[in-house]
Design a protein around this motif. Sequence first.
Motif, PDB file in Angstrom:
ATOM      1  N   ARG A 133       9.930   4.783  -5.485  1.00 38.18           N
ATOM      2  CA  ARG A 133      11.812   4.860  -5.196  1.00 38.18           C
ATOM      3  C   ARG A 133      12.769   4.858  -6.581  1.00 38.18           C
ATOM      4  O   ARG A 133      12.427   3.999  -7.433  1.00 38.18           O
ATOM      5  CB  ARG A 133      12.132   4.383  -4.007  1.00 38.18           C
ATOM      6  CG  ARG A 133      10.741   4.392  -2.871  1.00 38.18           C
ATOM      7  CD  ARG A 133      11.393   4.396  -1.896  1.00 38.18           C
ATOM      8  NE  ARG A 133      11.894   2.295  -1.932  1.00 38.18           N
ATOM      9  CZ  ARG A 133      12.554   1.764  -0.992  1.00 38.18           C
ATOM     10  NH1 ARG A 133      12.125   1.749   0.080  1.00 38.18           N
ATOM     11  NH2 ARG A 133      12.589   0.569  -1.906  1.00 38.18           N
ATOM     12  N   ARG A 150       0.751  -1.445  -0.274  1.00 41.68           N
ATOM     13  CA  ARG A 150      -0.298   0.055   0.609  1.00 41.68           C
ATOM     14  C   ARG A 150       0.682   0.969  -0.098  1.00 41.68           C
ATOM     15  O   ARG A 150       0.596   2.267  -0.800  1.00 41.68           O
ATOM     16  CB  ARG A 150      -1.318   0.008   1.664  1.00 41.68           C
ATOM     17  CG  ARG A 150      -1.987   1.016   1.308  1.00 41.68           C
ATOM     18  CD  ARG A 150      -2.758   0.952   2.502  1.00 41.68           C
ATOM     19  NE  ARG A 150      -3.798   2.065   2.294  1.00 41.68           N
ATOM     20  CZ  ARG A 150      -4.813   2.616   2.914  1.00 41.68           C
ATOM     21  NH1 ARG A 150      -4.794   1.317   3.432  1.00 41.68           N
ATOM     22  NH2 ARG A 150      -5.306   3.203   3.220  1.00 41.68           N
ATOM     23  N   THR A 151       2.475   1.189   0.712  1.00 39.18           N
ATOM     24  CA  THR A 151       2.993   2.446   1.105  1.00 39.18           C
ATOM     25  C   THR A 151       3.720   2.423  -0.651  1.00 39.18           C
ATOM     26  O   THR A 151       4.055   3.781  -0.982  1.00 39.18           O
ATOM     27  CB  THR A 151       4.246   1.619   1.981  1.00 39.18           C
ATOM     28  OG1 THR A 151       3.064   2.409   3.482  1.00 39.18           O
ATOM     29  CG2 THR A 151       4.894   3.293   1.819  1.00 39.18           C
ATOM     30  N   GLY A 152       4.403   1.810  -1.509  1.00 38.86           N
ATOM     31  CA  GLY A 152       4.771   1.763  -2.766  1.00 38.86           C
ATOM     32  C   GLY A 152       3.348   1.906  -3.759  1.00 38.86           C
ATOM     33  O   GLY A 152       3.899   3.248  -4.670  1.00 38.86           O
ATOM     34  N   ARG A 153       2.223   1.873  -3.461  1.00 41.83           N
ATOM     35  CA  ARG A 153       1.537   2.347  -4.472  1.00 41.83           C
ATOM     36  C   ARG A 153       1.336   4.174  -4.379  1.00 41.83           C
ATOM     37  O   ARG A 153       0.855   4.909  -4.827  1.00 41.83           O
ATOM     38  CB  ARG A 153       0.270   1.830  -4.405  1.00 41.83           C
ATOM     39  CG  ARG A 153      -0.041  -0.118  -5.393  1.00 41.83           C
ATOM     40  CD  ARG A 153      -0.990  -0.346  -5.683  1.00 41.83           C
ATOM     41  NE  ARG A 153      -1.924  -0.436  -4.221  1.00 41.83           N
ATOM     42  CZ  ARG A 153      -2.121  -1.822  -4.039  1.00 41.83           C
ATOM     43  NH1 ARG A 153      -1.447  -2.370  -3.905  1.00 41.83           N
ATOM     44  NH2 ARG A 153      -2.308  -1.675  -2.409  1.00 41.83           N
ATOM     45  N   SER A 154       1.087   4.104  -2.443  1.00 40.79           N
ATOM     46  CA  SER A 154       0.735   5.517  -2.403  1.00 40.79           C
ATOM     47  C   SER A 154       1.618   6.525  -2.622  1.00 40.79           C
ATOM     48  O   SER A 154       1.780   7.854  -2.707  1.00 40.79           O
ATOM     49  CB  SER A 154       0.183   5.605  -1.079  1.00 40.79           C
ATOM     50  OG  SER A 154       1.531   5.509  -0.113  1.00 40.79           O
ATOM     51  N   THR A 155       3.618   6.398  -2.770  1.00 45.27           N
ATOM     52  CA  THR A 155       4.160   7.695  -2.934  1.00 45.27           C
ATOM     53  C   THR A 155       4.646   6.676  -3.600  1.00 45.27           C
ATOM     54  O   THR A 155       5.959   8.027  -4.806  1.00 45.27           O
ATOM     55  CB  THR A 155       5.728   6.660  -1.024  1.00 45.27           C
ATOM     56  OG1 THR A 155       6.144   5.308  -1.791  1.00 45.27           O
ATOM     57  CG2 THR A 155       4.660   6.568  -0.133  1.00 45.27           C
ATOM     58  N   GLY A 156       4.326   6.142  -4.394  1.00 46.12           N
ATOM     59  CA  GLY A 156       5.075   5.977  -5.769  1.00 46.12           C
ATOM     60  C   GLY A 156       6.496   5.371  -6.116  1.00 46.12           C
ATOM     61  O   GLY A 156       6.713   4.674  -5.063  1.00 46.12           O
TER      62      GLY A 156
END
Length: 138
Positions: free
Chosen positions: A66, A58-64
């Motif tokens: 890296r 979920r964090t990877g999808r929301s922050t884009g």
Amino acid sequence: MKTEAKLFLFMVIFFAIVTPIYVIMTWDAAVGHPEVIGTTVLVLTLLFCAMIWGLLARTGRSTGARPEDRADGEIIEGAGALGFFPPTSIIPFWSTIAIAIMLLGAVFGWWLTLLGAGLGIYAALGWAYEYYVGDYQH
């Protein structure tokens, strides 16, 4: 976050396969249930890995993506402040002592657990108000 999420997804799949196999292999017909501790540990490990995988996905999808996740990422893109790191503190020591006293309470008497809980409340308040008193107040 994509690579970390894939690693935890692999662990979720692994424990989802291993846990039922363990339950079947340790089933005791005389008692009517599998070995309790190992089953509990495997189920909790599966759930904890699923929780971390969900958070990373979920964090990877929301922050884009890296710079580490992209093939064309440059080193300079990751430069800058990494975050806030608190100064040295004695509060983690008191938290550890409180947990140790609470665990020893199960061995030597429940009154010791209450003493450890009191110290734990002090440690939790110390962590909550660490930046409001002393040298590092703001």
